[in-house]
Design a protein around this motif. Structure first.
Motif, PDB file in Angstrom:
ATOM      1  N   GLY A  12      40.663  93.049  39.845  1.00  0.00           N
ATOM      2  CA  GLY A  12      40.652  94.285  39.058  1.00  0.00           C
ATOM      3  C   GLY A  12      41.855  95.183  39.277  1.00  0.00           C
ATOM      4  O   GLY A  12      42.009  96.179  38.584  1.00  0.00           O
ATOM      5  N   HIS A  13      42.710  94.869  40.222  1.00  0.00           N
ATOM      6  CA  HIS A  13      43.883  95.714  40.477  1.00  0.00           C
ATOM      7  C   HIS A  13      45.112  95.136  39.775  1.00  0.00           C
ATOM      8  O   HIS A  13      45.452  93.971  39.986  1.00  0.00           O
ATOM      9  N   ASP A  14      45.750  95.978  38.967  1.00  0.00           N
ATOM     10  CA  ASP A  14      46.968  95.557  38.276  1.00  0.00           C
ATOM     11  C   ASP A  14      48.116  95.465  39.293  1.00  0.00           C
ATOM     12  O   ASP A  14      48.430  96.449  39.966  1.00  0.00           O
ATOM     13  N   VAL A  15      48.733  94.287  39.386  1.00  0.00           N
ATOM     14  CA  VAL A  15      49.795  94.076  40.385  1.00  0.00           C
ATOM     15  C   VAL A  15      50.981  95.007  40.140  1.00  0.00           C
ATOM     16  O   VAL A  15      51.630  95.464  41.075  1.00  0.00           O
ATOM     17  N   ALA A  16      51.238  95.314  38.853  1.00  0.00           N
ATOM     18  CA  ALA A  16      52.382  96.182  38.551  1.00  0.00           C
ATOM     19  C   ALA A  16      52.063  97.644  38.848  1.00  0.00           C
ATOM     20  O   ALA A  16      52.914  98.379  39.338  1.00  0.00           O
ATOM     21  N   LEU A  17      50.834  98.056  38.572  1.00  0.00           N
ATOM     22  CA  LEU A  17      50.493  99.480  38.703  1.00  0.00           C
ATOM     23  C   LEU A  17      49.901  99.829  40.069  1.00  0.00           C
ATOM     24  O   LEU A  17      50.068 100.943  40.560  1.00  0.00           O
ATOM     25  N   GLU A  18      49.142  98.905  40.644  1.00  0.00           N
ATOM     26  CA  GLU A  18      48.541  99.161  41.964  1.00  0.00           C
ATOM     27  C   GLU A  18      48.941  98.044  42.931  1.00  0.00           C
ATOM     28  O   GLU A  18      48.072  97.295  43.412  1.00  0.00           O
ATOM     29  N   PRO A  19      50.232  97.905  43.190  1.00  0.00           N
ATOM     30  CA  PRO A  19      50.659  96.741  43.983  1.00  0.00           C
ATOM     31  C   PRO A  19      50.054  96.707  45.386  1.00  0.00           C
ATOM     32  O   PRO A  19      49.722  95.632  45.885  1.00  0.00           O
ATOM     33  N   ILE A  20      49.901  97.882  45.992  1.00  0.00           N
ATOM     34  CA  ILE A  20      49.412  97.895  47.378  1.00  0.00           C
ATOM     35  C   ILE A  20      47.966  97.408  47.438  1.00  0.00           C
ATOM     36  O   ILE A  20      47.621  96.549  48.258  1.00  0.00           O
ATOM     37  N   GLU A  21      47.130  97.927  46.527  1.00  0.00           N
ATOM     38  CA  GLU A  21      45.719  97.525  46.519  1.00  0.00           C
ATOM     39  C   GLU A  21      45.590  96.041  46.175  1.00  0.00           C
ATOM     40  O   GLU A  21      44.775  95.325  46.757  1.00  0.00           O
ATOM     41  N   ALA A  22      46.409  95.599  45.221  1.00  0.00           N
ATOM     42  CA  ALA A  22      46.356  94.193  44.814  1.00  0.00           C
ATOM     43  C   ALA A  22      46.763  93.283  45.978  1.00  0.00           C
ATOM     44  O   ALA A  22      46.095  92.285  46.278  1.00  0.00           O
ATOM     45  N   LYS A  23      47.852  93.681  46.654  1.00  0.00           N
ATOM     46  CA  LYS A  23      48.348  92.825  47.745  1.00  0.00           C
ATOM     47  C   LYS A  23      47.388  92.812  48.933  1.00  0.00           C
ATOM     48  O   LYS A  23      47.359  91.850  49.704  1.00  0.00           O
ATOM     49  N   ARG A  24      46.629  93.874  49.083  1.00  0.00           N
ATOM     50  CA  ARG A  24      45.678  93.926  50.194  1.00  0.00           C
ATOM     51  C   ARG A  24      44.628  92.818  50.074  1.00  0.00           C
ATOM     52  O   ARG A  24      44.086  92.346  51.071  1.00  0.00           O
ATOM     53  N   GLN A  25      44.327  92.400  48.840  1.00  0.00           N
ATOM     54  CA  GLN A  25      43.282  91.384  48.622  1.00  0.00           C
ATOM     55  C   GLN A  25      43.838  89.961  48.696  1.00  0.00           C
ATOM     56  O   GLN A  25      43.093  89.009  48.595  1.00  0.00           O
ATOM     57  N   LEU A  26      45.154  89.872  48.817  1.00  0.00           N
ATOM     58  CA  LEU A  26      45.813  88.594  48.546  1.00  0.00           C
ATOM     59  C   LEU A  26      46.575  88.063  49.765  1.00  0.00           C
ATOM     60  O   LEU A  26      47.072  88.829  50.578  1.00  0.00           O
ATOM     61  N   ALA A  27      46.634  86.745  49.860  1.00  0.00           N
ATOM     62  CA  ALA A  27      47.591  86.128  50.787  1.00  0.00           C
ATOM     63  C   ALA A  27      48.315  85.042  50.014  1.00  0.00           C
ATOM     64  O   ALA A  27      47.691  84.283  49.258  1.00  0.00           O
ATOM     65  N   PHE A  28      49.613  85.005  50.176  1.00  0.00           N
ATOM     66  CA  PHE A  28      50.417  84.002  49.463  1.00  0.00           C
ATOM     67  C   PHE A  28      51.155  83.160  50.491  1.00  0.00           C
ATOM     68  O   PHE A  28      51.855  83.693  51.354  1.00  0.00           O
ATOM     69  N   LEU A  29      50.978  81.870  50.392  1.00  0.00           N
ATOM     70  CA  LEU A  29      51.664  80.956  51.307  1.00  0.00           C
ATOM     71  C   LEU A  29      52.662  80.135  50.497  1.00  0.00           C
ATOM     72  O   LEU A  29      52.270  79.258  49.737  1.00  0.00           O
ATOM     73  N   PRO A  30      53.977  80.417  50.633  1.00  0.00           N
ATOM     74  CA  PRO A  30      54.966  79.658  49.851  1.00  0.00           C
ATOM     75  C   PRO A  30      55.049  78.199  50.303  1.00  0.00           C
ATOM     76  O   PRO A  30      54.523  77.850  51.366  1.00  0.00           O
ATOM     77  N   ASP A  31      55.733  77.382  49.517  1.00  0.00           N
ATOM     78  CA  ASP A  31      55.791  75.946  49.849  1.00  0.00           C
ATOM     79  C   ASP A  31      56.574  75.686  51.129  1.00  0.00           C
ATOM     80  O   ASP A  31      56.267  74.764  51.863  1.00  0.00           O
ATOM     81  N   ASP A  32      57.585  76.508  51.406  1.00  0.00           N
ATOM     82  CA  ASP A  32      58.333  76.328  52.655  1.00  0.00           C
ATOM     83  C   ASP A  32      58.374  77.679  53.369  1.00  0.00           C
ATOM     84  O   ASP A  32      59.374  78.388  53.325  1.00  0.00           O
ATOM     85  N   PRO A  33      57.274  78.025  54.006  1.00  0.00           N
ATOM     86  CA  PRO A  33      57.192  79.378  54.572  1.00  0.00           C
ATOM     87  C   PRO A  33      58.233  79.607  55.653  1.00  0.00           C
ATOM     88  O   PRO A  33      58.447  78.749  56.507  1.00  0.00           O
ATOM     89  N   LEU A  34      58.887  80.741  55.596  1.00  0.00           N
ATOM     90  CA  LEU A  34      59.896  81.070  56.599  1.00  0.00           C
ATOM     91  C   LEU A  34      59.249  81.922  57.679  1.00  0.00           C
ATOM     92  O   LEU A  34      58.694  82.982  57.399  1.00  0.00           O
ATOM     93  N   LEU A  35      59.313  81.416  58.886  1.00  0.00           N
ATOM     94  CA  LEU A  35      58.769  82.176  60.020  1.00  0.00           C
ATOM     95  C   LEU A  35      59.945  82.806  60.754  1.00  0.00           C
ATOM     96  O   LEU A  35      61.096  82.546  60.450  1.00  0.00           O
ATOM     97  N   TYR A  36      59.649  83.600  61.723  1.00  0.00           N
ATOM     98  CA  TYR A  36      60.707  84.138  62.580  1.00  0.00           C
ATOM     99  C   TYR A  36      60.870  83.169  63.751  1.00  0.00           C
ATOM    100  O   TYR A  36      59.993  83.088  64.612  1.00  0.00           O
ATOM    101  N   GLY A  37      61.979  82.448  63.756  1.00  0.00           N
ATOM    102  CA  GLY A  37      62.166  81.395  64.755  1.00  0.00           C
ATOM    103  C   GLY A  37      62.102  81.864  66.193  1.00  0.00           C
ATOM    104  O   GLY A  37      61.766  81.091  67.090  1.00  0.00           O
TER     105      GLY A  37
END
Lengths: 254, 506
Positions: free
Chosen positions: A72-97
């Motif tokens: 229900g949260h618009d990513v463009a208008l409420e990015p913080i609330e939207a991101k709070r519900q989400l986790a994104f794992l990219p195909d080649d995640p970059l960690l801090y070595g």
């Protein structure tokens, strides 16, 4: 997996999404609705627009047109609330070595504003579950790709997201690690969370996903359960056998 | 060209051509063209310079002093070459992604190692040959044909220093293991390079009387029978450069044989070191896992600050660069002790802290390792940038903090103006990285100015202007608004120039 999906509010609602690179559309009027508690697989040939779509969902890329709603949260208008519900794992995640696994997870927990008292035991639980506990004294630059992938997954789960988006999560994992990750994802769906993954290993989508979307040239060309996709492929004159047959028939016909 | 194309695949020359091509293309077309133009202009200028300098070649006894100076310069050049060779050996061992391909091919590892070594030789000796070759060319016309020895001496010195650099790096790998050796070699190479530059400042640092005394003593040493008599091998590198037959032959032999021996004996170590660096996971240092229950501390600012400080503290390249910045302070400290005054020291400290703050902020803001993680976090990007800038400024402040032990004893005004300009210089350097953002990678720290053009120059100028403000406020107050204005103008210009970049990245 259970093919019956209860009707719930959408975990992800994408509407008319467009993204162009140099004038060429990478994602072209893409619409998609995924209910809560669903295990959804996004399939498509290389360059179909899967990763671009997911990056727009995660707020990493701004769409040229269209909208994305997360619970229900618009990513463009409420990015913080939207991101709070989400986790994104990219195909080649970059960690801090130069960070150790617990230091990495402590940082991620800090970013998501998780109480230390909640995050610390969760980090331990995740690292033990993913067989990384014995490596907590090492910095991550010496980790194998599989270990890095698992640590990134732990980072994605530390804030217990409602919607977990994974781009090719099983690449580089050995059979045992892949099994661990698959079990973990299935467990999350059982708990009512939503998982969306892209994969080029069709067998994984066939075995895990409740519904599958096939994306081709930036558009959704087919969507449904595996049976529905088979039926659709069969009416199009295709063999309608395995998901691979269906996939090849639908992507070549589009 | 046809002959080059016909090189036998897998041969040393074929692989060397591949290396040189990669090096050339690695610069980028624009930079390569610019460099070529600059090199041509520089070469013409050097030839003209050599044409006017060579007739001043002193006859008779004057040659002794000149040769001595050339020898001193040769040793400084050798230490610079060695520093460069060590740094490049680290890169050859650890940072080149194509080793997997090369070492898994049927090309002999011995050949791969030799070509890597020759690549380093070309990099190490190329600049010196470029600078000295005009003297050889002009020498032909002006009665000094022996200077053609430069063409043999410089490559020979490059071969010898590369051999030593490779041997030292491989020895470090053997003793310390791949990961620690990398840190140690980077620090060693950077410090050696820095120390050589500081040595050039020696005449400025010691008094004229002391310099005279030192020279007189050196001349006594170099007289026949002295510990550094003209026939001493210590002179050989310098004398080889001016074409003395025996030193030239000796230096050439040492270079070729030294390089050959290191390549022949150490290529197995190279292979082992490379594999250890590539397959680090298989030989990770056993570290004790977490004992007891896990404890986290929360808070966004704390999380970001601690993460950035951990990454800075564990980055060997950064540590090496910081140490080098401190090393550059040494001549200034000596100057201050000689009576140039603490104002000069305070001003230079402002400049160095600003430069360090710029580098560190670039690391924390532009060279973020996991931008996707931060981008998908439920935190506005602007909120994340400030703790990152602060994380970079604190180490820069700490480096010059010891000055606060001395400055208050010389007056409150000096202390206050130092603190004001330190804050101004470091904060300006920090915010400029945010106002004109350029994404990069940590390993490109030394090359971060590339692609910045005018903004890079403004950054340097702004640091200098803050240092100038610190100086003027104490020594020439009526002129102090001028450098201050330049500093503020610099910041304003960077803000203005970075508008579109910031909008793109928002």
């Amino acid at each position: 997996m259970n093919q019956e999906i209860p009707q719930r509010a959408s975990a992800l609602e994408i509407s008319g999404l467009v993204k162009r690179f140099g004038g060429l559309p990478a994602v072209d009027q893409l619409s998609l609705s995924i209910p809560q508690g669903e295990f959804h697989a996004l399939l498509g040939p290389n360059g179909a627009g899967k990763t671009t779509t997911l990056r727009m969902v995660a707020g990493l890329l701004r769409p040229d047109e269209g909208s994305v709603h997360i619970l229900g949260h618009d990513v463009a208008l409420e990015p913080i609330e939207a991101k709070r519900q989400l986790a994104f794992l990219p195909d080649d995640p970059l960690l801090y070595g130069k960070l150790r696994p617990l230091e990495y997870l402590e940082f991620v927990a800090g970013l998501w504003g998780i109480e230390p008292g909640v995050a610390a035991p969760r980090a331990e639980e995740l690292l033990r579950w993913l067989d990384l506990w014995t490596h907590t004294g090492e910095i991550t630059e010496g980790f194998s790709r599989g270990m890095r992938q698992k640590l990134a997954l732990a980072g994605a789960l530390i804030h217990d997201p409602q919607l977990l988006i994974l781009d090719e999560p099983l690449t580089g994992l050995d059979a045992a690690a892949a099994r661990q990750v698959k079990d973990l994802l299935i467990e999350r769906v059982k708990q009512g969370h939503t998982v969306i993954l892209t994969t080029h290993i069709l067998e994984i989508a066939e075995r895990l996903a409740q519904r599958i979307s096939i994306i081709h040239r930036g558009r959704i060309t087919a969507q449904g359960t595996l049976d529905e996709l088979r039926a659709r492929a069969a009416t199009g004159g295709g063999p309608g056998g395995t998901l691979e047959d269906v996939f090849l028939q639908l992507t070549s016909a589009a | 060209m046809t002959a080059l194309l016909a090189l036998r695949p897998g041969s040393v020359l074929w692989l060397l051509r591949h290396e040189l091509r990669l090096g050339w293309r690695g610069m980028g077309k624009r930079m390569a063209r610019g460099l070529l133009g600059f090199a041509l202009a520089m070469s013409v200028a050097l030839h003209v310079g050599a044409y006017f300098l060579l007739p001043m070649w002193p006859p008779g006894s004057g040659q002794l002093v000149l040769t001595m100076l050339i020898c001193a310069a040769a040793w400084i050049a050798i230490s610079l070459m060695l520093a460069q060779a060590i740094l490049q050996s680290v890169e050859a061992l650890f940072d080149r992604g194509d080793l997997d391909l090369l070492l898994s091919s049927p090309v002999a590892t011995h050949t791969v190692f030799m070509v890597r070594g020759l690549g380093i030789v070309a990099n190490v000796g190329g600049l010196f040959l470029f600078l000295l070759a005009p003297f050889a060319h002009m020498g032909l016309f002006l009665g000094h044909p022996q200077l053609l020895g430069i063409y043999l001496a410089v490559p020979a010195l490059a071969l010898a220093t590369t051999a030593l650099g490779l041997a030292l790096t491989l020895a470090l790998v053997r003793v310390l293991g791949a990961r620690r050796a990398r840190v140690a070699a980077q620090v060693l190479g950077t410090l050696m390079g820095g120390a050589s530059v500081v040595l050039w400042q020696l005449p400025n640092v010691i008094s004229a009387a002391d310099l005279q005394q030192l020279l007189a003593r050196l001349i006594r040493w170099v007289e026949p029978g002295g510990p550094l008599a003209p026939d001493s091998p210590v002179w050989f590198p310098g004398r080889a450069l001016v074409g003395a037959p025996l030193p030239l032959l000796t230096v050439a032999l040492v270079g070729v044989v030294g390089f050959g021996v290191v390549i022949g004996l150490a290529h197995h170590r190279f292979l082992a070191g490379t594999q250890e660096s590539v397959t680090g996971s298989a030989r990770r240092i056993a570290a004790a896992p977490q004992r007891g229950s896990v404890r986290f501390k929360g808070g966004l600012w704390r999380s970001v600050l601690v993460k950035e400080w951990r990454l800075i503290a564990r980055d060997p390249q950064l540590i090496a660069q910081t140490l080098m910045q401190l090393l550059y302070l040494v001549p200034v400290v000596l100057l201050a002790l000689r009576g140039a005054g603490l104002t000069v020291l305070a001003s230079v400290a402002v400049m160095l802290a600003s430069s360090l703050a710029g580098s560190l902020t670039w690391i924390t803001v532009a060279a973020e390792d996991a931008p996707d993680l931060l981008g998908s976090a439920p935190v506005p990007p602007s909120l994340l940038r400030w703790p990152k800038v602060l994380a970079a400024l604190v180490p820069a402040w700490l480096v010059v903090l010891p000055l606060l032990l001395v400055l208050p004893t010389h007056g409150l005004w000096l202390t206050l103006t130092f603190l004001f300009c330190l804050a101004g210089g470091t904060v300006s350097a920090g915010v400029m990285q945010m106002w004109y953002p350029i994404q990069g990678k940590r390993k490109d720290l030394m090359r971060r100015a590339k692609g910045k053009g005018l903004v890079g120059m403004i950054e340097i100028l702004t640091g200098l202007a803050w240092a100038g403000t610190a100086y003027c406020l104490n020594e020439a107050p009526r002129y102090s608004p001028l450098p201050l204005l330049v500093a503020l103008l610099g910041c304003g210009m960077v803000w203005w120039m970075g508008r579109s970049r910031r909008a793109e990245m928002a």
